[in-house]
Enzyme design. Structure first.
Site, PDB file in Angstrom:
ATOM      1  N   HIS A 188       0.819  -1.220   0.000  1.00  0.00           N
ATOM      2  CA  HIS A 188       0.000   0.000   0.000  1.00  0.00           C
ATOM      3  C   HIS A 188       0.849   1.264   0.000  1.00  0.00           C
ATOM      4  O   HIS A 188       0.646   2.164   0.823  1.00  0.00           O
ATOM      5  CB  HIS A 188      -0.972   0.002   1.193  1.00  0.00           C
ATOM      6  CG  HIS A 188      -2.325   0.488   0.846  1.00  0.00           C
ATOM      7  ND1 HIS A 188      -2.892   1.616   1.398  1.00  0.00           N
ATOM      8  CD2 HIS A 188      -3.225   0.020  -0.044  1.00  0.00           C
ATOM      9  CE1 HIS A 188      -4.090   1.792   0.886  1.00  0.00           C
ATOM     10  NE2 HIS A 188      -4.325   0.840   0.004  1.00  0.00           N
ATOM     11  N   HIS A 223      -3.589   2.160  12.390  1.00  0.00           N
ATOM     12  CA  HIS A 223      -3.063   1.480  11.187  1.00  0.00           C
ATOM     13  C   HIS A 223      -3.533   0.023  11.250  1.00  0.00           C
ATOM     14  O   HIS A 223      -4.746  -0.231  11.287  1.00  0.00           O
ATOM     15  CB  HIS A 223      -1.541   1.653  11.177  1.00  0.00           C
ATOM     16  CG  HIS A 223      -0.825   1.304   9.907  1.00  0.00           C
ATOM     17  ND1 HIS A 223      -1.451   1.004   8.729  1.00  0.00           N
ATOM     18  CD2 HIS A 223       0.520   1.185   9.637  1.00  0.00           C
ATOM     19  CE1 HIS A 223      -0.552   0.735   7.790  1.00  0.00           C
ATOM     20  NE2 HIS A 223       0.657   0.833   8.315  1.00  0.00           N
ATOM     21  N   LYS A 256     -13.578   8.017  17.676  1.00  0.00           N
ATOM     22  CA  LYS A 256     -13.133   7.427  16.402  1.00  0.00           C
ATOM     23  C   LYS A 256     -13.759   6.046  16.248  1.00  0.00           C
ATOM     24  O   LYS A 256     -13.776   5.265  17.207  1.00  0.00           O
ATOM     25  CB  LYS A 256     -11.609   7.246  16.413  1.00  0.00           C
ATOM     26  CG  LYS A 256     -10.845   8.452  15.938  1.00  0.00           C
ATOM     27  CD  LYS A 256     -10.322   8.277  14.509  1.00  0.00           C
ATOM     28  CE  LYS A 256      -9.935   9.594  13.875  1.00  0.00           C
ATOM     29  NZ  LYS A 256      -8.505   9.824  13.939  1.00  0.00           N
ATOM     30  N   ILE A 257     -14.235   5.732  15.069  1.00  0.00           N
ATOM     31  CA  ILE A 257     -14.785   4.399  14.818  1.00  0.00           C
ATOM     32  C   ILE A 257     -13.742   3.635  13.999  1.00  0.00           C
ATOM     33  O   ILE A 257     -13.483   3.985  12.837  1.00  0.00           O
ATOM     34  CB  ILE A 257     -16.123   4.475  14.031  1.00  0.00           C
ATOM     35  CG1 ILE A 257     -17.003   5.621  14.543  1.00  0.00           C
ATOM     36  CG2 ILE A 257     -16.833   3.122  14.074  1.00  0.00           C
ATOM     37  CD1 ILE A 257     -17.640   5.471  15.874  1.00  0.00           C
ATOM     38  N   HIS A 262      -9.863   6.872   5.741  1.00  0.00           N
ATOM     39  CA  HIS A 262      -8.556   6.569   5.161  1.00  0.00           C
ATOM     40  C   HIS A 262      -7.806   7.853   4.854  1.00  0.00           C
ATOM     41  O   HIS A 262      -8.410   8.860   4.492  1.00  0.00           O
ATOM     42  CB  HIS A 262      -8.693   5.741   3.876  1.00  0.00           C
ATOM     43  CG  HIS A 262      -7.443   5.007   3.556  1.00  0.00           C
ATOM     44  ND1 HIS A 262      -6.423   5.572   2.822  1.00  0.00           N
ATOM     45  CD2 HIS A 262      -7.024   3.771   3.908  1.00  0.00           C
ATOM     46  CE1 HIS A 262      -5.439   4.699   2.737  1.00  0.00           C
ATOM     47  NE2 HIS A 262      -5.769   3.605   3.390  1.00  0.00           N
ATOM     48  N   ASP A 313      -9.792  -2.851   6.843  1.00  0.00           N
ATOM     49  CA  ASP A 313      -9.831  -3.575   8.113  1.00  0.00           C
ATOM     50  C   ASP A 313     -11.222  -3.982   8.573  1.00  0.00           C
ATOM     51  O   ASP A 313     -11.367  -4.964   9.303  1.00  0.00           O
ATOM     52  CB  ASP A 313      -9.182  -2.720   9.219  1.00  0.00           C
ATOM     53  CG  ASP A 313      -7.668  -2.700   9.111  1.00  0.00           C
ATOM     54  OD1 ASP A 313      -7.106  -3.692   8.621  1.00  0.00           O
ATOM     55  OD2 ASP A 313      -7.055  -1.693   9.507  1.00  0.00           O
TER      56      ASP A 313
HETATM   57  C1  LIG Z   1      -5.099  -0.832   6.709  1.00  0.00           C
HETATM   58  C2  LIG Z   1      -5.117   0.490   7.349  1.00  0.00           C
HETATM   59  O1  LIG Z   1      -4.206   0.866   8.017  1.00  0.00           O
HETATM   60  S1  LIG Z   1      -6.461   1.451   7.013  1.00  0.00           S
HETATM   61  C3  LIG Z   1      -6.593   2.563   8.376  1.00  0.00           C
HETATM   62  C4  LIG Z   1      -6.981   1.833   9.614  1.00  0.00           C
HETATM   63  N1  LIG Z   1      -7.267   2.771  10.695  1.00  0.00           N
HETATM   64  C5  LIG Z   1      -8.511   2.950  11.176  1.00  0.00           C
HETATM   65  O2  LIG Z   1      -9.488   2.359  10.748  1.00  0.00           O
HETATM   66  C6  LIG Z   1      -8.634   3.912  12.324  1.00  0.00           C
HETATM   67  C7  LIG Z   1      -9.832   4.850  12.173  1.00  0.00           C
HETATM   68  N2  LIG Z   1      -9.586   5.821  11.147  1.00  0.00           N
HETATM   69  C8  LIG Z   1      -8.823   6.918  11.374  1.00  0.00           C
HETATM   70  O3  LIG Z   1      -8.362   7.166  12.493  1.00  0.00           O
HETATM   71  C9  LIG Z   1      -8.524   7.841  10.216  1.00  0.00           C
HETATM   72  O4  LIG Z   1      -9.574   7.794   9.289  1.00  0.00           O
HETATM   73  C10 LIG Z   1      -7.193   7.507   9.535  1.00  0.00           C
HETATM   74  C11 LIG Z   1      -6.050   7.410  10.559  1.00  0.00           C
HETATM   75  C12 LIG Z   1      -7.283   6.191   8.803  1.00  0.00           C
HETATM   76  C13 LIG Z   1      -6.884   8.605   8.531  1.00  0.00           C
HETATM   77  O5  LIG Z   1      -6.646   9.762   9.263  1.00  0.00           O
HETATM   78  P1  LIG Z   1      -6.717  11.212   8.613  1.00  0.00           P
HETATM   79  O6  LIG Z   1      -6.135  11.183   7.243  1.00  0.00           O
HETATM   80  O7  LIG Z   1      -6.108  12.154   9.570  1.00  0.00           O
HETATM   81  O8  LIG Z   1      -8.277  11.433   8.509  1.00  0.00           O
HETATM   82  P2  LIG Z   1      -9.041  12.600   7.809  1.00  0.00           P
HETATM   83  O9  LIG Z   1      -8.182  13.811   7.675  1.00  0.00           O
HETATM   84  O10 LIG Z   1      -9.632  12.051   6.568  1.00  0.00           O
HETATM   85  O11 LIG Z   1     -10.207  12.894   8.826  1.00  0.00           O
HETATM   86  C14 LIG Z   1     -11.194  13.828   8.459  1.00  0.00           C
HETATM   87  C15 LIG Z   1     -12.211  13.958   9.552  1.00  0.00           C
HETATM   88  O12 LIG Z   1     -12.915  12.727   9.690  1.00  0.00           O
HETATM   89  C16 LIG Z   1     -12.823  12.258  11.009  1.00  0.00           C
HETATM   90  N3  LIG Z   1     -12.630  10.824  10.967  1.00  0.00           N
HETATM   91  C17 LIG Z   1     -11.758  10.161  10.165  1.00  0.00           C
HETATM   92  N4  LIG Z   1     -11.858   8.850  10.415  1.00  0.00           N
HETATM   93  C18 LIG Z   1     -12.787   8.690  11.362  1.00  0.00           C
HETATM   94  C19 LIG Z   1     -13.308   7.579  12.037  1.00  0.00           C
HETATM   95  N5  LIG Z   1     -12.850   6.356  11.758  1.00  0.00           N
HETATM   96  N6  LIG Z   1     -14.265   7.764  12.968  1.00  0.00           N
HETATM   97  C20 LIG Z   1     -14.724   8.998  13.251  1.00  0.00           C
HETATM   98  N7  LIG Z   1     -14.260  10.104  12.640  1.00  0.00           N
HETATM   99  C21 LIG Z   1     -13.297   9.958  11.739  1.00  0.00           C
HETATM  100  C22 LIG Z   1     -11.568  12.919  11.570  1.00  0.00           C
HETATM  101  O13 LIG Z   1     -11.619  12.987  12.988  1.00  0.00           O
HETATM  102  C23 LIG Z   1     -11.636  14.267  10.928  1.00  0.00           C
HETATM  103  O14 LIG Z   1     -12.598  15.053  11.607  1.00  0.00           O
HETATM  104  P3  LIG Z   1     -12.334  16.613  11.901  1.00  0.00           P
HETATM  105  O15 LIG Z   1     -12.127  17.225  10.530  1.00  0.00           O
HETATM  106  O16 LIG Z   1     -13.553  17.038  12.592  1.00  0.00           O
HETATM  107  O17 LIG Z   1     -11.098  16.642  12.730  1.00  0.00           O
HETATM  108  O1  LIG Z   2      -2.236   3.416   3.299  1.00  0.00           O
HETATM  109  C1  LIG Z   2      -2.463   3.622   4.493  1.00  0.00           C
HETATM  110  O2  LIG Z   2      -2.287   4.716   5.065  1.00  0.00           O
HETATM  111  C2  LIG Z   2      -2.998   2.547   5.355  1.00  0.00           C
HETATM  112  C3  LIG Z   2      -3.469   1.349   4.606  1.00  0.00           C
HETATM  113  O3  LIG Z   2      -4.580   1.290   4.130  1.00  0.00           O
HETATM  114  C4  LIG Z   2      -2.543   0.248   4.426  1.00  0.00           C
HETATM  115  O4  LIG Z   2      -1.367   0.348   4.804  1.00  0.00           O
HETATM  116  O5  LIG Z   2      -2.958  -0.804   3.884  1.00  0.00           O
END
Ligand SMILES: CC(=O)SCCNC(=O)CCNC(=O)[C@H](O)C(C)(C)COP(=O)(O)OP(=O)(O)OC[C@H]1O[C@@H](n2cnc3c(N)ncnc32)[C@H](O)[C@@H]1OP(=O)(O)O
Ligand SMILES: O=C([O-])CC(=O)C(=O)O
Length: 377
Positions: A188, A223, A256-257, A262, A313
């Site tokens: 990724h 992550h 956060k959910i 992403h 995920d």
């Molecule tokens: C395979 C992987 O690693 S995929 C990622 C796995 N991680 C998760 O599922 C954790 C939950 N998700 C998150 O914390 C985030 O969406 C991340 C870390 C994946 C991306 O973070 P960022 O790029 O900073 O998110 P982004 O800038 O798009 O957020 C925009 C808004 O949506 C909100 N938001 C983003 N994701 C979520 C969420 N899962 N639940 C609630 N609110 C959320 C942020 O708090 C932000 O709100 P604000 O503008 O009021 O502060």
């Molecule tokens: O690209 C990212 O930030 C997280 C992700 O979805 C991955 O590593 O698979």
């Protein structure tokens, strides 16, 4: 200066930090390709070992190359006795990601990469042993059993993991789902753990250090750890209605959910539709009437309320659960897969290296006069 400060404070989002020929992520708001191949095609047609070969060797293998590669990986599954001894010391309540990190690091002690000409063999050894490392520890810690990791029936890495975990050959369906899952998680671009591996590689460090660092980065709930957090979430609800009410409350409290949102995709994560289909198939197989419908309702509520979509995920949680995989082993499966992507990035970094060393905007105090210790408050 002010602009740079704003950008670096915001997680380097949108900044190009290097080049790669390995992967594109979300070029059109969605979409994921590995060396030009769409992940949807790979998940429908390929074996994980084929995808690992593609990432690590630069092309899809032909039949004899694939046969030879799988045979090589199969021959590398044994764990050194000294590594088994270390795994046996790790407590039952340790986090399995810590076990992976220690296992990888110990392998590096025992089978150190002396120079980069050894990199392919060291990478293949990690691919072959990671399912064995986690399941050897898990079965020893929980059941007191010392499993034989070298003589399993399954040819595939995903099948091997299930066979070692459950002590029997998995069904064709389960082996297939594991294969798809490993393909979806393989690579990724410059995600946090891969970037960690590349930074480490840029110092000309060894491959085990690069991968050990990457495992540490993947562990966090923002992550890779999100698949476990998603499982904990959906297990709280007994009906879709309860899930809806629960999520609405969480959103109101600005929680956060996990498993949603992403950093790069803006419309959808293409891996979600794929793993969701397999989760639905598995739900039917086990007669589930709770977890899958609850997951679907969570997806609907998050989109309706926040325009947030499931990332890779979210539906992995129910899919893994339906195959009898304990929640705490979800993120180690991600490691078994992503080691292919991490290692491909390490190779790419090494092939055209300059030490990764960005700058920071200083926000601390200006000059301060030296204070003798007895004059300090
Ligand atoms: C395979 C992987 O690693 S995929 C990622 C796995 N991680 C998760 O599922 C954790 C939950 N998700 C998150 O914390 C985030 O969406 C991340 C870390 C994946 C991306 O973070 P960022 O790029 O900073 O998110 P982004 O800038 O798009 O957020 C925009 C808004 O949506 C909100 N938001 C983003 N994701 C979520 C969420 N899962 N639940 C609630 N609110 C959320 C942020 O708090 C932000 O709100 P604000 O503008 O009021 O502060
Ligand atoms: O690209 C990212 O930030 C997280 C992700 O979805 C991955 O590593 O698979």
């Amino acid at each position: 200066m002010a602009e740079a400060k704003k950008l670096s404070g915001a997680g380097l989002r949108g900044q190009v930090a290097g080049e790669t020929a390995l992967c594109t992520v979300g070029k059109t708001g969605t979409g994921l390709t590995y060396r030009g191949y769409d992940v949807t095609d790979l998940a429908a047609n390929a074996q994980f070992e084929e995808v690992a070969y593609l990432l690590l060797r630069g092309k899809l293998p032909n039949q004899s190359e694939l046969d030879a590669y799988k045979a090589k990986l199969k021959s590398l599954r044994n764990l050194p006795d000294a590594l088994k001894l270390v795994l046996e010391q790790i407590p039952k309540d340790a986090h399995p990601m810590d076990v992976m990190r220690t296992g990888c690091s110990m392998l590096g002690n025992l089978e150190t990469e002396k120079d980069f000409s050894e990199q392919d063999d060291k990478i293949d050894r990690m691919l072959a042993t990671f399912p064995a490392i986690i399941t050897y520890w898990y079965r020893f810690a929980h059941e007191g059993v010392r499993i034989d990791t070298a003589n399993s029936e399954c040819d595939s890495i995903g099948g091997l993991f299930l066979e070692l975990l459950h002590g029997k050959k998995p069904s064709e369906l389960h082996e297939r789902v594991m294969n798809v899952s490993l393909i979806l998680y393989a690579e990724h671009e410059f995600n946090a753990s891969t970037f960690t591996a590349r930074v480490c590689a840029s110092t000309l460090s060894d491959i085990h250090s690069c991968v050990t660092g990457a495992i540490g980065s993947l562990r966090g709930p923002l992550h890779g750890g999100a698949n476990e957090a998603a499982m904990e979430l959906i297990q709280k609800f007994k009906t879709p209605e309860e899930a809806e009410a629960g999520l609405m409350g969480m959103l109101e409290r600005k929680e956060k959910i996990m498993g949603f949102g992403h950093a790069i995709y803006k419309e959808s994560d293409p891996r979600n539709a794929i793993i969701k289909q397999w989760s639905e198939k598995l739900a039917k197989e086990v007669g589930d009437t709770v977890l899958y419908p609850v997951s679907v309702r969570c997806e609907e509520v998050m989109w309706r309320e926040k325009k947030l979509f499931c990332n890779a995920d979210f539906f992995h949680a129910s899919a893994y659960h339906f195959m009898g995989i304990p929640t705490e082993l979800f993120t180690p499966i991600f490691v078994m897969s992503r080691v292919s992507g991490w290692a491909a990035h390490v190779k790419e970094q090494r092939a055209n290296n300059r030490i990764i060393r960005p700058s920071a905007d200083y926000t601390g105090p200006e000059h301060q006069d030296w204070l003798p210790i007895e004059e300090r408050s």
